[in-house]
Design a protein around this motif. Structure first.
Motif, PDB file in Angstrom:
ATOM      1  N   LEU A 248       3.780   8.991  12.285  1.00 49.29           N
ATOM      2  CA  LEU A 248       2.954   9.776  11.363  1.00 49.29           C
ATOM      3  C   LEU A 248       3.750  10.200  10.134  1.00 49.29           C
ATOM      4  O   LEU A 248       3.247  10.143   9.006  1.00 49.29           O
ATOM      5  N   LYS A 249       4.984  10.608  10.334  1.00 47.94           N
ATOM      6  CA  LYS A 249       5.819  11.023   9.199  1.00 47.94           C
ATOM      7  C   LYS A 249       6.125   9.844   8.280  1.00 47.94           C
ATOM      8  O   LYS A 249       6.105   9.983   7.047  1.00 47.94           O
ATOM      9  N   LEU A 250       6.414   8.690   8.874  1.00 48.16           N
ATOM     10  CA  LEU A 250       6.692   7.503   8.052  1.00 48.16           C
ATOM     11  C   LEU A 250       5.472   7.091   7.242  1.00 48.16           C
ATOM     12  O   LEU A 250       5.566   6.786   6.046  1.00 48.16           O
ATOM     13  N   LEU A 251       4.310   7.089   7.906  1.00 48.01           N
ATOM     14  CA  LEU A 251       3.069   6.745   7.203  1.00 48.01           C
ATOM     15  C   LEU A 251       2.778   7.747   6.092  1.00 48.01           C
ATOM     16  O   LEU A 251       2.395   7.372   4.972  1.00 48.01           O
ATOM     17  N   GLY A 252       2.970   9.027   6.406  1.00 43.43           N
ATOM     18  CA  GLY A 252       2.717  10.071   5.423  1.00 43.43           C
ATOM     19  C   GLY A 252       3.589   9.928   4.197  1.00 43.43           C
ATOM     20  O   GLY A 252       3.107  10.037   3.055  1.00 43.43           O
TER      21      GLY A 252
END
Length: 624
Positions: A248-252
């Protein structure tokens, strides 16, 4: 027992042990002590698996005769050869004859065992043979022989009846585990997909495919799989939750980087801008127009908005600021800068400040750099520029550069209370609580009337006590809040921070009173309504009241990204995922920094992944 990657056990292939639970029982073999007797005693025909009762197969004694005749002939030949050798050997021949006869018996036993294996393979079901191949593969897997394990699992897949979905899914998942050891990620994902098609709630296969998608940089697919795993495991598995958070952090970050670069600048609400400037006490550009800056006819009108000299873009910008006509400030400041007018340094700082407010940090930085490098400029302008650049670096997750800027500001203007106030906030973010308290103390020493610094010092002391899990300092910190609001009864921030600490201590009723006092002092502060709404959820589980208060916050300030974010989070917990995604997207468009935007994209992607999992597998997390 667990065997290799699947967990179905290898005991079912060992004829002296019972079959594993859930696996068909392997036909028992004759015990070694009664082999001949049982073979010769059997008289009924042996049917092929699944065949009718017509007796078309070989009977047990016929099969024994066919397989046993060569064995007995061979044994007889060896016996006769041994007898002849004994006669030729004279006296010593007796001993040799006995030895050869023992060898004949051993060979006979081996040949009978071979017969058993042949008999066993002829009369096992296809599923039994598939399980045997899988068990062999498990042994290779445990021994680290992954290529051989893959061959065995492939054989198991080919032997397994197609209607045996659960068994087939296990074989595919096992082969994926072996491919994983060889880092063949495409094959891992393909085999896990087969396993999930056969068994849609197969957690091992879903999680293994999620890890393969991560390695293949398929973040969206990885997120969907790991979301399904989290829901199936009721969010109890730390490994799957950590992977979900990581993806989720990478996508964000990826989405925010692209979106933020191309976003349309957006001026925040007047309430937010006024709140921002109220955090500074030594900021020249936020001070009202001085008498000398006003036009002649208005020099006697102190405290009122004044007409200014048309030739000064900076003074016009200040006029617009007093009128809360913020959209014109950047353009008027630019006129002063281009004319290299008297207030060029002030205009650069004012323009940079509004660039920061609209989220254009790339445009703000050159202006801040220029002010900082102007050694002949007012030191308070330079210190203020350093504070704002340091805060910008912190938003960009550059704590080292941020600390350097604040330290430089303290060096060039050691009597500037704003430096210590804002550096104290930085230290709280860096979890350097003791240093934060020292900075707040210095700010209070320089400006004893700084209610905000005193309230934030109390909050820092509370954080320090709370994380130390010592009840005595916690009570001391809470008493400090009481002293602050008694000394500064009109400091809304004091009530708001005190309410947050009380909520942590589950003193919900008193926290609610503090939020009410905060609202009385600042009725247009949308953030306070959001916090009060969250309190209703935590205190009374009153979702309707909570949403009502958050809706009120949006009504007061329709640019309050915190309100949209909070409402989206509540809608996720209620299971209204489409509504949640709508709220998160509104918050994304209002984000004031790339870091905030990345966080909001993570929330939105998490909600979207849940909608996809619900469609594919019919899985939904628990709701409020």
């Amino acid at each position: 027992g667990q065997a290799g990657p699947c967990g179905s056990g290898s005991a079912c292939a060992t004829r002296s042990l019972p079959a594993c639970p859930g696996h068909p029982v392997t036909p028992s073999l004759p015990s070694p002590g009664r082999r001949c007797e049982r073979i010769m005693a059997a008289s009924k025909p042996v049917e092929a698996p699944g065949g009718g009762g017509g007796g078309a197969g070989l009977s047990r004694w016929q099969l024994a005769l066919v397989l046993g005749a060569p064995i007995l002939l061979g044994a007889g030949a060896l016996y006769l050869w041994g007898r002849r050798a004994a006669r030729r050997g004279g006296k010593g021949g007796g001993s040799d004859s006995v030895l050869l006869l023992g060898e004949v018996h051993s060979l006979h036993a081996v040949m009978l065992f071979s017969f058993e294996l042949t008999y066993h393979s002829l009369f096992q079901s296809p599923l039994d043979r598939a399980q045997a191949a899988k068990n062999k593969g498990n042994k290779y897997f445990k021994a680290g022989k992954y290529e051989q394990a893959i061959q065995c699992y492939t054989e198991a897949i080919s032997l397994c009846p197609p209607e045996k979905n659960l068994d087939l899914s296990t074989f595919y998942q096992n082969r994926a585990a072996a491919y994983e050891q060889l880092q063949k990620w495409t094959e891992v994902a393909q085999d896990c997909t087969k396993a999930v098609e056969l068994n849609p709630k197969y957690v091992k296969a879903l999680f293994r495919r999620a890890k393969a998608h991560e390695k293949l940089d398929n973040k969206k697919e990885c997120l969907e799989d790991v979301t399904a795993v989290c829901i199936l495991e009721a969010f109890q598995n730390q490994q799957s939750m950590l992977l979900a958070d990581k993806v989720l952090k990478l996508l964000g970050k990826e989405k925010a980087k692209e979106k933020y670069k191309n976003r349309e600048p957006l001026m925040p609400s007047p309430q937010f801008i006024k709140s921002y400037f109220s955090s500074f006490t030594d900021d020249i550009i936020s001070q009202p127009l001085l008498k000398g800056e006003k036009s002649d006819e208005d020099k006697d009108k102190e405290g009122e908005a004044s007409e200014v000299n048309e030739n000064s873009g900076y003074l016009r910008a200040k006029q617009y600021m007093e009128e809360e006509n913020y959209d014109k400030i950047i353009s008027e400041s630019t006129k002063e800068i281009e004319a290299k007018g008297k207030y060029m340094a002030e205009a650069l700082l004012l323009r940079a400040t509004f660039y920061l407010l609209i989220g254009s940090s790339n445009a703000a930085k050159p202006d801040l750099d220029q002010v900082i490098s102007m050694e002949d400029a007012n030191v308070k302008l330079r210190a203020n520029a350093l504070i704002k650049r340091g805060s910008m670096h912190m938003q960009q997750q550059q704590p080292v550069q941020s600390t350097q800027d604040f330290n430089m500001a303290a060096d060039i203007d050691p009597q500037n209370a704003d430096v210590y106030h804002h550096r104290g906030q930085l230290k709280i973010l860096l979890d350097q609580i003791e240093e934060a308290v020292e900075d707040f103390d210095e700010c209070i020493r320089l400006r004893p009337d700084s209610a905000l610094a005193q309230a934030q010092k109390c909050f820092a002391l509370y954080r320090q006590a709370y994380t130390g899990n010592n009840p005595l300092p916690v009570q001391v910190a809470l008493k400090g809040f009481e002293d602050v609001i008694k000394k500064f009864p009109k400091c809304a921030e004091g009530y708001a921070l005190y309410a947050q600490a009380l909520t942590d201590q589950q003193q919900f009723g008193k926290a609610d009173e503090m939020y009410d006092k905060c609202i009385d002092l600042e009725p247009d502060n949308a953030t306070t309504y959001v916090h009060k709404g969250l309190l209703q959820l935590q205190w009374k589980q009153d979702v309707d009241k909570g949403l009502e208060l958050i809706s009120k916050a949006i009504e007061i300030d329709n640019k309050c990204d915190f309100a949209y974010e909070t409402m989206g989070t509540i809608e996720v917990q209620r299971g209204n995922l489409d509504k949640a995604i709508e709220m998160f997207n509104k918050a994304i468009n209002l984000a004031k920094s790339e870091m905030e935007m990345a966080h909001l994209y993570s929330l939105c992607d998490a909600a979207y992944a849940q909608t996809e999992v619900a469609k594919k597998y019919g899985l939904k997390p628990p709701t409020l």
